[in-house]
Motif scaffolding. Structure first.
Motif, PDB file in Angstrom:
ATOM      1  N   MET A 138       0.829  -1.192   0.000  1.00 32.52           N
ATOM      2  CA  MET A 138       0.000   0.000   0.000  1.00 32.52           C
ATOM      3  C   MET A 138       0.867   1.245   0.000  1.00 32.52           C
ATOM      4  O   MET A 138       1.908   1.307   0.646  1.00 32.52           O
ATOM      5  CB  MET A 138      -0.923   0.029   1.202  1.00 32.52           C
ATOM      6  N   THR A 139       0.425   2.215  -0.750  1.00 32.71           N
ATOM      7  CA  THR A 139       1.104   3.505  -0.800  1.00 32.71           C
ATOM      8  C   THR A 139       0.065   4.592  -0.614  1.00 32.71           C
ATOM      9  O   THR A 139      -1.009   4.537  -1.208  1.00 32.71           O
ATOM     10  CB  THR A 139       1.829   3.688  -2.141  1.00 32.71           C
ATOM     11  N   GLU A 140       0.374   5.547   0.233  1.00 28.65           N
ATOM     12  CA  GLU A 140      -0.522   6.676   0.434  1.00 28.65           C
ATOM     13  C   GLU A 140       0.275   7.966   0.334  1.00 28.65           C
ATOM     14  O   GLU A 140       1.220   8.168   1.082  1.00 28.65           O
ATOM     15  CB  GLU A 140      -1.224   6.557   1.803  1.00 28.65           C
ATOM     16  N   LEU A 141      -0.124   8.784  -0.596  1.00 22.57           N
ATOM     17  CA  LEU A 141       0.487  10.093  -0.739  1.00 22.57           C
ATOM     18  C   LEU A 141      -0.493  11.127  -0.218  1.00 22.57           C
ATOM     19  O   LEU A 141      -1.697  10.997  -0.414  1.00 22.57           O
ATOM     20  CB  LEU A 141       0.784  10.394  -2.219  1.00 22.57           C
ATOM     21  N   MET A 142       0.030  12.138   0.433  1.00 22.53           N
ATOM     22  CA  MET A 142      -0.814  13.211   0.971  1.00 22.53           C
ATOM     23  C   MET A 142      -0.317  14.539   0.443  1.00 22.53           C
ATOM     24  O   MET A 142       0.882  14.706   0.239  1.00 22.53           O
ATOM     25  CB  MET A 142      -0.704  13.264   2.496  1.00 22.53           C
ATOM     26  N   GLY A 143      -1.231  15.456   0.268  1.00 21.70           N
ATOM     27  CA  GLY A 143      -0.845  16.781  -0.176  1.00 21.70           C
ATOM     28  C   GLY A 143      -2.053  17.590  -0.568  1.00 21.70           C
ATOM     29  O   GLY A 143      -3.104  17.464   0.055  1.00 21.70           O
ATOM     30  N   LYS A 170       9.292   8.620  -7.298  1.00 22.45           N
ATOM     31  CA  LYS A 170       8.874   8.606  -8.707  1.00 22.45           C
ATOM     32  C   LYS A 170       7.362   8.602  -8.818  1.00 22.45           C
ATOM     33  O   LYS A 170       6.795   9.293  -9.659  1.00 22.45           O
ATOM     34  CB  LYS A 170       9.444   7.366  -9.410  1.00 22.45           C
ATOM     35  N   ILE A 171       6.712   7.792  -7.968  1.00 22.28           N
ATOM     36  CA  ILE A 171       5.250   7.769  -7.985  1.00 22.28           C
ATOM     37  C   ILE A 171       4.724   9.162  -7.728  1.00 22.28           C
ATOM     38  O   ILE A 171       3.821   9.650  -8.406  1.00 22.28           O
ATOM     39  CB  ILE A 171       4.706   6.803  -6.905  1.00 22.28           C
ATOM     40  N   ALA A 172       5.313   9.818  -6.754  1.00 24.86           N
ATOM     41  CA  ALA A 172       4.864  11.149  -6.379  1.00 24.86           C
ATOM     42  C   ALA A 172       5.045  12.119  -7.538  1.00 24.86           C
ATOM     43  O   ALA A 172       4.122  12.867  -7.886  1.00 24.86           O
ATOM     44  CB  ALA A 172       5.633  11.636  -5.153  1.00 24.86           C
ATOM     45  N   ARG A 173       6.209  12.093  -8.157  1.00 22.42           N
ATOM     46  CA  ARG A 173       6.465  13.033  -9.262  1.00 22.42           C
ATOM     47  C   ARG A 173       5.533  12.756 -10.438  1.00 22.42           C
ATOM     48  O   ARG A 173       5.061  13.671 -11.101  1.00 22.42           O
ATOM     49  CB  ARG A 173       7.940  12.940  -9.698  1.00 22.42           C
ATOM     50  N   ARG A 231      -0.070  18.267  -5.544  1.00 21.50           N
ATOM     51  CA  ARG A 231       1.211  18.559  -4.907  1.00 21.50           C
ATOM     52  C   ARG A 231       1.393  17.610  -3.727  1.00 21.50           C
ATOM     53  O   ARG A 231       0.613  17.646  -2.773  1.00 21.50           O
ATOM     54  CB  ARG A 231       1.272  20.001  -4.423  1.00 21.50           C
ATOM     55  N   VAL A 232       2.391  16.786  -3.802  1.00 22.34           N
ATOM     56  CA  VAL A 232       2.598  15.758  -2.775  1.00 22.34           C
ATOM     57  C   VAL A 232       3.457  16.316  -1.654  1.00 22.34           C
ATOM     58  O   VAL A 232       4.515  16.878  -1.898  1.00 22.34           O
ATOM     59  CB  VAL A 232       3.266  14.505  -3.379  1.00 22.34           C
TER      60      VAL A 232
END
Ligand SMILES: [Zn+2]
Ligand SMILES: [Zn+2]
Ligand SMILES: [Zn+2]
Ligand SMILES: [Zn+2]
Lengths: 158, 158
Positions: free
Chosen positions: A144-149, B127-130, B139-140
């Motif tokens: 699992m991956t969670e990005l926040m922003g 990389k996932i974030a970008r 915007r992460v």
DNA sequence: GGAGATTAGGTTATAATATTGCAATTCTAC
DNA sequence: GTAGAATTGCAATATTATAACCTAATCTCC
């Protein structure tokens, strides 16, 4: 990327197709999409924000469903097992999967302002897993991956 | 990859260097590594398994520290803010960071059998974030990846 | 269509995790 | 030393999740 939450769209289509896919998947797997399970799925899909189990309880109660925590947790567990919803651990909340049926890691971006979540392509996460397996000898079973922003709208608002 | 948990090593070195790095980082940032904060950090580093906040309470109590939930949560929040520990959301647990001071996403493999966790190189997560930023306009600000499965030892045991 | 097995749901209670609010203390800077 | 800020002590409570036990519905196989 399946779908882009930030583009205007007729959200009823999201809900309806989620239910249709669920029905098909249950048929295929010999699982039963009972009324409470279907209703929980619809409520999870009410918008693109992850929803807490306890947020669902009063809504189910309004509609005459039993509304005790085990009811909703059982329904959510069922939906999780079938891959119809994902759990956003950092929020203790649940959100509909945009491409159930295809095995894939849970990978989301969540906006800290509006709370909307966008499921992401998980190919890069698979790379992390394969790399860890190669370098460390571990065997990865779940990811699992969670990005926040901030989402585009909330950036504009600020 | 900083460190490999699955290799035999003198774990006292892990603890001692974690405390030393914490001291340095606090100094640098003008933050105070008070007794309870340092002790919580040491307890988190007691082994390579993520530890729950409520597991720490009795240990602190034994040693004469105040032991109410806010005490340990405050200490953990402090350590999180400084990047000295990470939170493993899927376990509601906390683990020491192997390279504090360098900004990086939280990225771990956790063994479902023994519970040990290994911090992973997070370049792929970036990389996932970008990619999400480029394709969706988000915007992460924060990132976390958690992989679950079996570590080498637990695979051998099975 | 009925016996037995399996699955799902109802109900109550409780466990596990986390936060709020306020008073008291300690530290820091001037 | 004193004002303001940061930290801690303490009590209560909020939030999230599960256990245990039982009843009802559904399925399977004959
Ligand atoms: Zn929609
Ligand atoms: Zn999905
Ligand atoms: Zn070690
Ligand atoms: Zn780290």
């Amino acid at each position: 990327m399946a779908q882009n939450v930030y583009k205007a769209h007729d959200h009823h289509v999201c809900i309806d197709s989620a239910v249709a896919r669920a029905r098909a998947l249950c048929e295929q797997q010999g699982a039963r999409l009972t009324p409470v399970r279907q209703r929980v799925l619809e409520l999870v899909w009410a918008n693109h924000k992850p929803v807490g189990a306890y947020d669902l309880l009063p809504k189910l109660a309004e509609e005459g469903f039993n509304s005790a925590p085990p009811t909703v947790y059982r329904a959510l567990d069922f939906l999780l097992d079938l891959g119809l919803v994902h759990r956003i651990s950092s929020l203790n909340a649940f959100i509909g999967c945009t491409h159930p049926g295809e095995a894939h890691p849970s990978c989301f971006f969540v906006c800290r302002e509006c709370g909307e979540a966008q499921e992401l392509d998980a190919e890069q996460v698979n790379k992390i897993a394969r790399q860890a397996e190669a370098m460390l000898g571990v065997r990865v079973e779940q990811q699992m991956t969670e990005l926040m922003g901030l989402c585009p709208r909330c950036q504009d608002a600020a």
